[in-house]
Design an enzyme around this catalytic site. Structure first.
Site, mmCIF file in Angstrom:
data_model
loop_
_atom_site.group_PDB
_atom_site.id
_atom_site.type_symbol
_atom_site.label_atom_id
_atom_site.label_comp_id
_atom_site.label_asym_id
_atom_site.label_seq_id
_atom_site.Cartn_x
_atom_site.Cartn_y
_atom_site.Cartn_z
ATOM 1 N N GLY A 158 -4.404 72.887 29.077
ATOM 2 C CA GLY A 158 -3.987 72.535 27.717
ATOM 3 C C GLY A 158 -5.052 72.481 26.648
ATOM 4 N N TYR A 166 10.421 63.370 15.957
ATOM 5 C CA TYR A 166 9.963 63.729 17.307
ATOM 6 C C TYR A 166 11.102 64.358 18.108
ATOM 7 C CZ TYR A 166 6.416 63.364 20.985
ATOM 8 O OH TYR A 166 5.462 63.650 21.941
ATOM 9 N N ILE A 184 -6.530 67.158 22.957
ATOM 10 C CA ILE A 184 -6.685 65.986 23.826
ATOM 11 C C ILE A 184 -7.276 66.421 25.177
ATOM 12 C CG2 ILE A 184 -5.379 64.246 25.107
ATOM 13 C CD1 ILE A 184 -3.574 63.968 22.618
ATOM 14 N N LYS A 186 9.623 63.922 26.617
ATOM 15 C CA LYS A 186 8.613 62.947 27.093
ATOM 16 C C LYS A 186 9.265 61.857 27.945
ATOM 17 C CE LYS A 186 4.827 64.640 25.162
ATOM 18 N NZ LYS A 186 3.883 65.435 25.979
ATOM 19 N N LYS A 203 -4.836 64.290 15.415
ATOM 20 C CA LYS A 203 -4.645 65.485 14.582
ATOM 21 C C LYS A 203 -4.990 66.742 15.388
ATOM 22 C CE LYS A 203 -5.338 63.042 10.246
ATOM 23 N NZ LYS A 203 -6.296 62.615 9.221
ATOM 24 N N GLN A 233 -3.201 79.343 27.812
ATOM 25 C CA GLN A 233 -1.844 79.892 27.714
ATOM 26 C C GLN A 233 -1.817 81.410 27.590
ATOM 27 O OE1 GLN A 233 0.340 78.121 24.506
ATOM 28 N NE2 GLN A 233 2.168 79.350 24.851
ATOM 29 N N LEU A 285 -3.194 70.741 16.967
ATOM 30 C CA LEU A 285 -2.207 71.776 16.628
ATOM 31 C C LEU A 285 -0.803 71.293 16.960
ATOM 32 C CD1 LEU A 285 -3.778 75.113 17.945
ATOM 33 C CD2 LEU A 285 -3.527 74.362 15.554
ATOM 34 N N ALA A 286 -0.631 70.742 18.159
ATOM 35 C CA ALA A 286 0.698 70.274 18.579
ATOM 36 C C ALA A 286 1.147 69.112 17.696
ATOM 37 C CB ALA A 286 0.671 69.865 20.057
HETATM 38 P P1 NAD Z 1 -2.927 70.975 21.381
HETATM 39 O O1 NAD Z 1 -2.164 71.837 20.434
HETATM 40 O O2 NAD Z 1 -4.386 70.902 21.236
HETATM 41 O O3 NAD Z 1 -2.576 71.345 22.889
HETATM 42 C C1 NAD Z 1 -1.285 71.752 23.280
HETATM 43 C C2 NAD Z 1 -1.488 72.750 24.408
HETATM 44 O O4 NAD Z 1 -0.214 73.106 24.957
HETATM 45 C C3 NAD Z 1 -2.159 74.046 23.945
HETATM 46 O O5 NAD Z 1 -3.335 74.261 24.683
HETATM 47 C C4 NAD Z 1 -1.119 75.110 24.284
HETATM 48 O O6 NAD Z 1 -1.700 76.317 24.718
HETATM 49 C C5 NAD Z 1 -0.380 74.427 25.421
HETATM 50 N N1 NAD Z 1 0.913 75.063 25.699
HETATM 51 C C6 NAD Z 1 2.035 75.094 24.928
HETATM 52 N N2 NAD Z 1 2.974 75.859 25.518
HETATM 53 C C7 NAD Z 1 2.447 76.307 26.687
HETATM 54 C C8 NAD Z 1 2.901 77.155 27.720
HETATM 55 N N3 NAD Z 1 4.119 77.734 27.686
HETATM 56 N N4 NAD Z 1 2.076 77.391 28.787
HETATM 57 C C9 NAD Z 1 0.856 76.849 28.841
HETATM 58 N N5 NAD Z 1 0.356 76.049 27.889
HETATM 59 C C10 NAD Z 1 1.134 75.787 26.817
HETATM 60 O O7 NAD Z 1 -2.256 69.531 21.206
HETATM 61 P P2 NAD Z 1 -2.502 68.109 21.906
HETATM 62 O O8 NAD Z 1 -2.023 67.129 20.900
HETATM 63 O O9 NAD Z 1 -3.862 68.009 22.464
HETATM 64 O O10 NAD Z 1 -1.417 68.136 23.081
HETATM 65 C C11 NAD Z 1 -1.741 67.839 24.429
HETATM 66 C C12 NAD Z 1 -0.705 66.896 25.014
HETATM 67 O O11 NAD Z 1 -0.848 65.608 24.403
HETATM 68 C C13 NAD Z 1 0.752 67.306 24.780
HETATM 69 O O12 NAD Z 1 1.518 66.982 25.934
HETATM 70 C C14 NAD Z 1 1.172 66.409 23.627
HETATM 71 O O13 NAD Z 1 2.562 66.203 23.576
HETATM 72 C C15 NAD Z 1 0.433 65.150 24.031
HETATM 73 N N6 NAD Z 1 0.275 64.142 22.972
HETATM 74 C C16 NAD Z 1 -0.202 64.484 21.751
HETATM 75 C C17 NAD Z 1 -0.342 63.512 20.764
HETATM 76 C C18 NAD Z 1 -0.842 63.870 19.385
HETATM 77 O O14 NAD Z 1 -0.666 63.065 18.457
HETATM 78 N N7 NAD Z 1 -1.486 65.002 19.188
HETATM 79 C C19 NAD Z 1 -0.021 62.170 21.049
HETATM 80 C C20 NAD Z 1 0.446 61.849 22.329
HETATM 81 C C21 NAD Z 1 0.601 62.842 23.282
#
Ligand code: NAD
Length: 267
Positions: free
Chosen positions: A13, A160, A20, A167, A197, A40, A199-200
């Site tokens: 990820g 959300y 994260i 989740k 902050k 990905q 991309l997701a």
């Molecule tokens: P990010 O955009 O940096 O990472 C998201 C990742 O998901 C990317 O690397 C992307 O390539 C991967 N991904 C999406 N679809 C995919 C697929 N089909 N196959 C393989 N990989 C795939 O964002 P982030 O915020 O670091 O997200 C990481 C995790 O943390 C997620 O589960 C997100 O829900 C969770 N999260 C995020 C926050 C927030 O505020 N950003 C808070 C709590 C939890």
């Protein structure tokens, strides 16, 4: 430096240096872990390689978790490749999610069937597939599996929507997987992170409002930094948490503990 010495595992990820997954990878590498990464697709690979270079990691695998079992880029194919080189691993970090941005705004009641299935497949079921695939690589001495969740699994947060439902499924999966794998000393836990902050994070409509509200209402008065999420992950992945499984640990400045904020925190 020594907490993770002679431990090796997979990070899923990392999209960029704000991910994260990258915060967690750095904390683990700083404490001596050997890391492999999945990405990905080619677009993400370009951003991942320089980050890997900075911690002297060399193993990477293309994996799109939405691919079917026999696809060369599936979760199962990736773990077969890891098995050929490493034979055993100690941990996996699953830090990925996806939903159509168009449905991360407005009302949940309008969620399409297609996006519901896709969001739950990528964001929740992929963790169960990961656990099943990692099992043969952890069966002799145990291991630790960690995934990422958010408060929107427990209670509603603005926009959300289906991601909250995904989740919730992910958090229930943590508990069932912990029960299934516990007798093999494989621990399964989740980190419920406050808003970051990334991309997701930016895909969710109104993210700025959520970010500001969270930091003003949380007891610690800030949203977590990547290194704070990384350090919590370090605890859950390392032997420091050898008695902990089936747990969702909040790293959100305490926001989850607040039911009704003080009126001056809302000004
Ligand atoms: P990010 O955009 O940096 O990472 C998201 C990742 O998901 C990317 O690397 C992307 O390539 C991967 N991904 C999406 N679809 C995919 C697929 N089909 N196959 C393989 N990989 C795939 O964002 P982030 O915020 O670091 O997200 C990481 C995790 O943390 C997620 O589960 C997100 O829900 C969770 N999260 C995020 C926050 C927030 O505020 N950003 C808070 C709590 C939890």
């Amino acid at each position: 430096m020594s907490i993770m010495k002679s431990k090796k595992g997979l990070i899923m990820g990392v999209a960029n240096e704000r991910s994260i997954a990258w915060g967690i990878a750095k904390a683990l590498a700083d404490h001596g872990a050997e890391l492999a990464f999945s990405y990905q697709n080619e677009g993400f690979k370009k951003r991942l390689i320089p980050l890997m270079d900075s911690i002297k990691a060399t193993k990477f695998y293309e994996c799109d978790v939405s691919k079917d079992i026999n696809d060369t880029k599936s979760i199962e194919s990736m773990f077969n490749k890891i098995l050929e080189t490493w034979h055993e691993i100690d941990f996996v970090v699953h830090a990925l999610a996806y939903s159509d941005k168009e449905e991360l705004k407005g009302k949940y009641v309008n969620c399409s069937r297609e996006n519901f299935l896709n969001s739950l497949d990528i964001s929740a079921f992929s963790f169960t597939r990961t656990a099943k695939s990692a099992f043969p690589l952890m069966s002799s001495k145990g291991g630790s599996l960690l995934t990422l969740s958010y408060l929107g699994a427990e209670r509603t947060t603005p926009n959300y929507n289906v991601m909250g439902v995904a989740k919730s499924a992910l958090e229930a999966s943590i508990k069932y997987l912990a029960m299934d794998l516990g007798k093999n000393n494989i621990r399964v836990n989740g980190l419920s992170a406050g808003p970051v902050k990334t991309l997701a994070g930016a895909a969710i409509s109104g993210a700025r409002h959520v970010y500001r509200y969270s930091e003003s209402v949380a007891p610690l008065k800030f949203n977590p930094e990547l290194n704070e999420i990384g350090n919590s992950a370090l605890y859950l992945i390392s032997d420091l948490s050898s008695g902990v499984t089936g747990n969702i640990h909040h790293v959100d400045g305490g926001l989850h503990s607040v039911a009704i904020p003080k009126s001056n925190d809302l000004e």
